[in-house]
Design a protein around this motif. Structure first.
Motif, mmCIF file in Angstrom:
data_model
loop_
_atom_site.group_PDB
_atom_site.id
_atom_site.type_symbol
_atom_site.label_atom_id
_atom_site.label_comp_id
_atom_site.label_asym_id
_atom_site.label_seq_id
_atom_site.Cartn_x
_atom_site.Cartn_y
_atom_site.Cartn_z
ATOM 1 N N SER A 28 -14.397 -5.488 7.364
ATOM 2 C CA SER A 28 -13.078 -5.527 7.973
ATOM 3 C C SER A 28 -13.213 -5.014 9.405
ATOM 4 O O SER A 28 -14.151 -4.265 9.738
ATOM 5 N N THR B 43 -3.922 -7.553 -3.727
ATOM 6 C CA THR B 43 -3.459 -6.714 -2.625
ATOM 7 C C THR B 43 -4.322 -5.472 -2.454
ATOM 8 O O THR B 43 -4.482 -4.974 -1.324
ATOM 9 N N LEU B 44 -4.894 -4.964 -3.520
ATOM 10 C CA LEU B 44 -5.743 -3.780 -3.414
ATOM 11 C C LEU B 44 -6.969 -4.061 -2.557
ATOM 12 O O LEU B 44 -7.486 -3.161 -1.894
ATOM 13 N N ARG C 110 -11.496 -2.846 10.871
ATOM 14 C CA ARG C 110 -11.387 -1.382 10.834
ATOM 15 C C ARG C 110 -12.744 -0.757 10.533
ATOM 16 O O ARG C 110 -13.186 0.159 11.228
ATOM 17 N N GLY D 118 -8.925 2.904 2.166
ATOM 18 C CA GLY D 118 -8.323 2.969 3.488
ATOM 19 C C GLY D 118 -8.517 1.718 4.322
ATOM 20 O O GLY D 118 -8.308 1.733 5.539
ATOM 21 N N GLY D 119 -8.919 0.621 3.680
ATOM 22 C CA GLY D 119 -9.177 -0.621 4.412
ATOM 23 C C GLY D 119 -10.613 -0.770 4.873
ATOM 24 O O GLY D 119 -10.946 -1.775 5.512
ATOM 25 N N GLU E 264 -6.540 -10.142 0.936
ATOM 26 C CA GLU E 264 -5.928 -10.108 -0.396
ATOM 27 C C GLU E 264 -6.394 -11.259 -1.281
ATOM 28 O O GLU E 264 -5.978 -11.350 -2.437
ATOM 29 N N ASN F 5 -7.512 -4.660 8.254
ATOM 30 C CA ASN F 5 -7.914 -4.413 6.871
ATOM 31 C C ASN F 5 -8.669 -5.604 6.295
ATOM 32 O O ASN F 5 -9.014 -6.553 6.993
ATOM 33 N N ALA G 277 -7.236 -5.375 0.211
ATOM 34 C CA ALA G 277 -7.011 -5.171 1.635
ATOM 35 C C ALA G 277 -6.858 -3.701 2.000
ATOM 36 O O ALA G 277 -7.046 -3.327 3.156
ATOM 37 N N THR G 278 -6.528 -2.868 1.022
ATOM 38 C CA THR G 278 -6.173 -1.485 1.343
ATOM 39 C C THR G 278 -7.047 -0.444 0.668
ATOM 40 O O THR G 278 -7.002 0.731 1.039
ATOM 41 N N ASP H 89 -6.334 -8.966 11.624
ATOM 42 C CA ASP H 89 -5.978 -7.929 10.665
ATOM 43 C C ASP H 89 -7.104 -6.907 10.562
ATOM 44 O O ASP H 89 -8.256 -7.263 10.342
#
Length: 256
Positions: free
Chosen positions: A116, A56-57, A118, A63-64, A48, A45, A59-60, A43
């Motif tokens: 992450s 959930t926030l 990313r 912008g991750g 969670e 990102n 992970a995102t 993944d």
């Protein structure tokens, strides 16, 4: 006449000592050398289920571009802090690096950051260099704390799913801005303004048993690296009939 050179020497020595003390003072914007790795999954990102409690926030957000931290987690106080992280291999790494948000706790082989995938790749000069960095797994870095910025977003309160109205209230603070830490939170009755100091159970999650009744006002204590503190009172209150899972916009941004 013989005393004048002695006076000059003493003054010069004092000047040099003061200059040395000034140079030894902590540099707020200086980079610190360390190492970083990335989450060992597919993944791009974050996660969670991070120890900051963002759900959930986590992970995102940003912008991750997120990270777990070891010492910088600081028993949860470091949750939400932003850092500029850049790797130091000039063959692959960009000068700018990446800005990440701390959303989790973790360490791996003497690293300060577990980015992450990313964010780890965004330290590179291009896509090919990013693939090489990811293959390295662990890289030398330098980092410094920088202000967090969430344009057009206010600090938000997310009521934890484990809350039990009206007996137990737990919430997490989202979109913490600036470069100060939230070190204390009070929950106040809006009519009597009797306040109760909350417990940080872990990460950015604050809890209390037997919360006050009626609409609730939150006060947050922001503390910076210089030891300066200020209480911030949001514009909007938590409504009387708050519910687990709901989010509430505080109506404020704290840039400092």
């Amino acid at each position: 006449m013989a005393r004048f050179p002695i006076f000059v020497n003493i003054s010069l020595a004092a000047f040099l000592i003061l200059g040395s003390l000034a140079n030894a003072a902590p540099c707020r914007d200086c980079f610190i050398h360390s190492r970083a790795t990335h989450y060992p999954n597919s993944d791009d990102n974050g996660t969670e289920i991070g120890q900051c409690g963002y759900g959930t926030l986590g992970a995102t957000i940003n912008g991750g571009d997120v990270s777990a931290a070891s010492d910088l987690y600081r028993d949860g106080v470091g949750c939400g802090a932003c850092y500029q992280v850049r790797c130091t291999n000039g063959n692959y790494c960009s000068d700018k690096g990446v800005t990440v948000v701390i959303t989790d706790q973790g360490s791996s082989d003497h690293t300060d950051f577990i980015l992450s995938r990313r964010a780890f790749g965004r330290m590179a000069q291009n896509a090919d260099a990013a693939a090489t960095l990811l293959a390295f797994g662990i890289v030398d870095i330098e980092y410094r704390r920088v202000p967090c910025s969430y344009p057009n977003k206010n600090i938000t309160i997310k009521i934890d799913e484990n809350s039990n109205y009206p007996h137990y209230l737990a919430f997490v603070i989202w979109n913490q801005q600036g470069r100060s830490d939230i070190t204390a939170v009070q929950l106040c009755e809006t009519q009597s303004y009797v306040c109760k100091l909350l417990d940080r159970t872990y990460g950015a999650v604050w809890t209390t048993t037997s919360p006050p009744s009626g609409p609730l006002s939150i006060r947050m204590l922001f503390s910076d690296e210089n030891g300066d503190e200020k209480w911030v009172v949001p514009v909007n209150d938590i409504p009387q009939n708050w519910k687990p899972g709901d989010t509430y916009d505080t109506g404020v941004q704290v840039i400092a």
